[in-house]
Design an enzyme around this catalytic site. Structure first.
Site, PDB file in Angstrom:
ATOM      1  N   TYR A 215     -14.192  21.585  -1.578  1.00  0.00           N
ATOM      2  CA  TYR A 215     -14.313  22.874  -2.271  1.00  0.00           C
ATOM      3  C   TYR A 215     -13.235  22.932  -3.347  1.00  0.00           C
ATOM      4  O   TYR A 215     -12.414  23.831  -3.400  1.00  0.00           O
ATOM      5  CB  TYR A 215     -14.222  24.049  -1.304  1.00  0.00           C
ATOM      6  CG  TYR A 215     -15.053  25.229  -1.776  1.00  0.00           C
ATOM      7  CD1 TYR A 215     -16.445  25.175  -1.718  1.00  0.00           C
ATOM      8  CD2 TYR A 215     -14.453  26.358  -2.321  1.00  0.00           C
ATOM      9  CE1 TYR A 215     -17.218  26.227  -2.185  1.00  0.00           C
ATOM     10  CE2 TYR A 215     -15.221  27.417  -2.790  1.00  0.00           C
ATOM     11  CZ  TYR A 215     -16.608  27.340  -2.707  1.00  0.00           C
ATOM     12  OH  TYR A 215     -17.371  28.383  -3.180  1.00  0.00           O
TER      13      TYR A 215
ATOM     14  N   HIS B 290     -10.791  22.925  -6.538  1.00  0.00           N
ATOM     15  CA  HIS B 290     -10.468  23.847  -7.629  1.00  0.00           C
ATOM     16  C   HIS B 290      -9.458  23.176  -8.565  1.00  0.00           C
ATOM     17  O   HIS B 290      -9.138  21.986  -8.399  1.00  0.00           O
ATOM     18  CB  HIS B 290      -9.959  25.173  -7.071  1.00  0.00           C
ATOM     19  CG  HIS B 290      -8.861  25.034  -6.054  1.00  0.00           C
ATOM     20  ND1 HIS B 290      -7.642  24.469  -6.352  1.00  0.00           N
ATOM     21  CD2 HIS B 290      -8.814  25.364  -4.731  1.00  0.00           C
ATOM     22  CE1 HIS B 290      -6.879  24.475  -5.272  1.00  0.00           C
ATOM     23  NE2 HIS B 290      -7.570  24.999  -4.262  1.00  0.00           N
ATOM     24  N   GLU B 291      -8.958  23.929  -9.524  1.00  0.00           N
ATOM     25  CA  GLU B 291      -8.055  23.355 -10.528  1.00  0.00           C
ATOM     26  C   GLU B 291      -6.775  22.792  -9.908  1.00  0.00           C
ATOM     27  O   GLU B 291      -6.143  21.900 -10.478  1.00  0.00           O
ATOM     28  CB  GLU B 291      -7.705  24.406 -11.591  1.00  0.00           C
ATOM     29  CG  GLU B 291      -8.836  24.707 -12.558  1.00  0.00           C
ATOM     30  CD  GLU B 291      -9.221  23.476 -13.377  1.00  0.00           C
ATOM     31  OE1 GLU B 291      -8.317  22.794 -13.892  1.00  0.00           O
ATOM     32  OE2 GLU B 291     -10.434  23.187 -13.473  1.00  0.00           O
TER      33      GLU B 291
ATOM     34  N   HIS C  85      -6.658  21.126  -7.038  1.00  0.00           N
ATOM     35  CA  HIS C  85      -7.028  19.749  -6.689  1.00  0.00           C
ATOM     36  C   HIS C  85      -7.142  18.879  -7.937  1.00  0.00           C
ATOM     37  O   HIS C  85      -6.750  17.707  -7.929  1.00  0.00           O
ATOM     38  CB  HIS C  85      -8.363  19.723  -5.944  1.00  0.00           C
ATOM     39  CG  HIS C  85      -8.374  20.487  -4.659  1.00  0.00           C
ATOM     40  ND1 HIS C  85      -9.057  21.671  -4.502  1.00  0.00           N
ATOM     41  CD2 HIS C  85      -7.785  20.246  -3.461  1.00  0.00           C
ATOM     42  CE1 HIS C  85      -8.895  22.110  -3.265  1.00  0.00           C
ATOM     43  NE2 HIS C  85      -8.127  21.269  -2.618  1.00  0.00           N
TER      44      HIS C  85
ATOM     45  N   GLY D  12      -0.394  19.106  -2.890  1.00  0.00           N
ATOM     46  CA  GLY D  12      -0.020  20.314  -3.616  1.00  0.00           C
ATOM     47  C   GLY D  12       1.123  21.048  -2.930  1.00  0.00           C
ATOM     48  O   GLY D  12       1.158  21.155  -1.702  1.00  0.00           O
TER      49      GLY D  12
ATOM     50  N   VAL E 295      -0.933  25.516  -8.788  1.00  0.00           N
ATOM     51  CA  VAL E 295      -1.708  25.978  -9.950  1.00  0.00           C
ATOM     52  C   VAL E 295      -2.162  27.410  -9.651  1.00  0.00           C
ATOM     53  O   VAL E 295      -2.616  27.709  -8.547  1.00  0.00           O
ATOM     54  CB  VAL E 295      -2.918  25.062 -10.207  1.00  0.00           C
ATOM     55  CG1 VAL E 295      -3.759  25.585 -11.366  1.00  0.00           C
ATOM     56  CG2 VAL E 295      -2.453  23.633 -10.483  1.00  0.00           C
TER      57      VAL E 295
ATOM     58  N   SER F 221      -8.939  27.234  -1.820  1.00  0.00           N
ATOM     59  CA  SER F 221     -10.361  27.239  -1.469  1.00  0.00           C
ATOM     60  C   SER F 221     -10.707  28.498  -0.681  1.00  0.00           C
ATOM     61  O   SER F 221     -11.842  28.975  -0.722  1.00  0.00           O
ATOM     62  CB  SER F 221     -10.698  25.996  -0.632  1.00  0.00           C
ATOM     63  OG  SER F 221     -10.311  24.832  -1.326  1.00  0.00           O
TER      64      SER F 221
END
Lengths: 298, 298
Positions: free
Chosen positions: B36, B38-39, B41, B151, B180, B190
């Site tokens: 799922y 996103h930016e 990741h 992250g 981020v 997510s």
């Protein structure tokens, strides 16, 4: 042969040795030991030599696998002799780290295997196998061997390590090697030096008990697990000095105990295992039960 | 880009890709995710691409890191979109194993880190970090990356994994990457999709609280840990929907909590971390405290 005490240097040396063979990646075989090497260890090095391009022997008496009342301090050590043994066996690198090199800080990370470690040696040595699996993980990560060689003398250890390798997808093949015995049957162990001459003689009841159990299976198809347990105990009881920790029959490598009434003939997955104390010295021994086909009368 | 679901096939493919570069061993970068994407990741994949020859993205919603009352079943999944995101980011291999591929049997082996895991998320999610360190160990053993990218949104996870890598001598470099955020400050997650429009707005108190704490440190040299904790709680309390799990200041990566009276100015090892529930959705956020030198009047 190189003797290396430092992790970074070991990694570098293995890298150089692997690169030295440009046509193909050289394979690394690891023999992890606690030193005070005997013919059992030599057989591991021999197997490693046959199956690997580069053989690394590690010698490390790992404090975290000893209980507070166990023999960490007195565990026998003889580095000079060990290095000579390794040289004779054609080992390429002997890795002999200090405790501070392996544990610069007390480890906060533990690798532990459940179930398999609750029984046999795990029952009387709580935390022992966590110490083993943690240090073996470290050695695997440091050496990155393709194969690692372990003696079946520590059969439970082999089962536990194989389970760890399977569960964690470790990229290493575990190679179990047969127990090496003295001519009179005593399984080789670094701890045999603890035995007095008298106890050394008494300790022969272990291998005799294992042979007696095997004979029972060979001669009687209806031998049960209870029969095996009784035969083991009767044989060990012939030494008045022997104090049994366990005398068990179980499946291998699952280590699931057999029910008393279970028949053992025809099964090829059985392990008989003993732990017996003579004074302060605790010895272990075991055998995979052979079930040779007995000709039936027709 | 290859999509691979099978461990043996993945190992083979990575081996082929590494050998394809004959002049030097190609380096592998791993981005472990639960999908799922996103930016946040995407920034990990971007960093991996810059620092590695081969980028492997893993997508695996790992059941053993979810508690019995947590959101394993409802965790958002969108494989088709994830594969497209990976392709856009120049990923070489996407590894999407099933639960049966990763755990053909329930694992008997656990990798666990003590101390660091008792606090913060570990306190309210017992067993969570054991699940994380166990599956990350598996992924490291399967992919054998030179670098792995995580992250800082999950700052405690980064600290725990780095500790594991250090303790077990894992041959991998952990690369932490910055959080981020959306334009309005919400940290990407997510789990943000769980939020109602109203809660999505209320959730801004998290990043506002972190900024308020940072401002306090920037403007007052004598700010204490107690001040920080008070500022965090006051700011989060501005949302009537917010239920604080923790709002803490501690050293990083040791995660040792600061005593209330401790001054925070001039220290560069501090992490402020929050976990706050909005309805059933638990959000986390954090920041490393910056202590910019404030000019003193002379």
């Amino acid at each position: 042969m190189k003797v290396i005490r430092n992790i970074a240097e070991l990694r570098q040396e293995i890298g150089l040795m692997r690169q030295a063979n440009p046509t193909r990646e050289a394979s690394v075989g690891l023999v992890p030991t606690m030193g005070y090497l005997h013919e059992g260890h030599a057989s591991l090095m021999h197997a490693a030599k046959q199956q690997s391009d580069i053989v690394v022997l590690s010698i490390f008496v790992n404090p975290i696998q000893f209980g507070p009342n166990e023999d960490f301090d007195s565990y026998p050590r003889d580095e000079a002799r060990d290095v000579e043994t390794a040289r004779t066996q054609g080992v390429d690198i002997v890795f002999i780290p200090t405790v501070a090199e392996m544990y610069p800080q007390p480890t906060q990370t533990t690798v532990s295997v459940s179930r398999l470690t609750n029984r046999l040696c795990g029952a009387s040595r709580p935390g022992h196998f966590d110490g083993v699996t943690t240090v073996v993980s470290k050695l695997f990560n440091i050496v990155q061997p393709q194969r690692a060689f372990f003696g079946m003398k520590d059969a439970q250890q082999v089962a536990v390590i194989q389970q760890m390798v399977n569960d964690l997808n470790m990229p290493v093949e575990i190679v179990p090697c047969p127990i090496v015995r003295e001519q009179d049957g005593l399984a080789l162990s670094s701890r045999n030096v603890y035995l007095s001459a008298e106890d050394r003689q008494e300790a022969l009841v272990l291998s005799k008990a294992l042979r007696a159990a095997q004979e029972a299976v060979d001669t009687r198809h209806d031998t049960t697990a209870a029969d095996i347990r009784r035969i083991l105990r009767e044989n060990i009881a012939r030494s008045s000095r022997a104090v049994i920790d366990y005398a068990e029959i179980q499946a291998f490598p699952s280590l699931e105990p057999l029910a008393d009434q279970e028949k053992v003939h025809g099964r090829d997955d059985l392990l008989i295992a003993l732990a017996v104390k003579f004074g302060k010295t605790r010895l272990i021994d075991n055998t995979r039960l052979q079930t040779t086909e007995v000709m039936s009368h027709v």
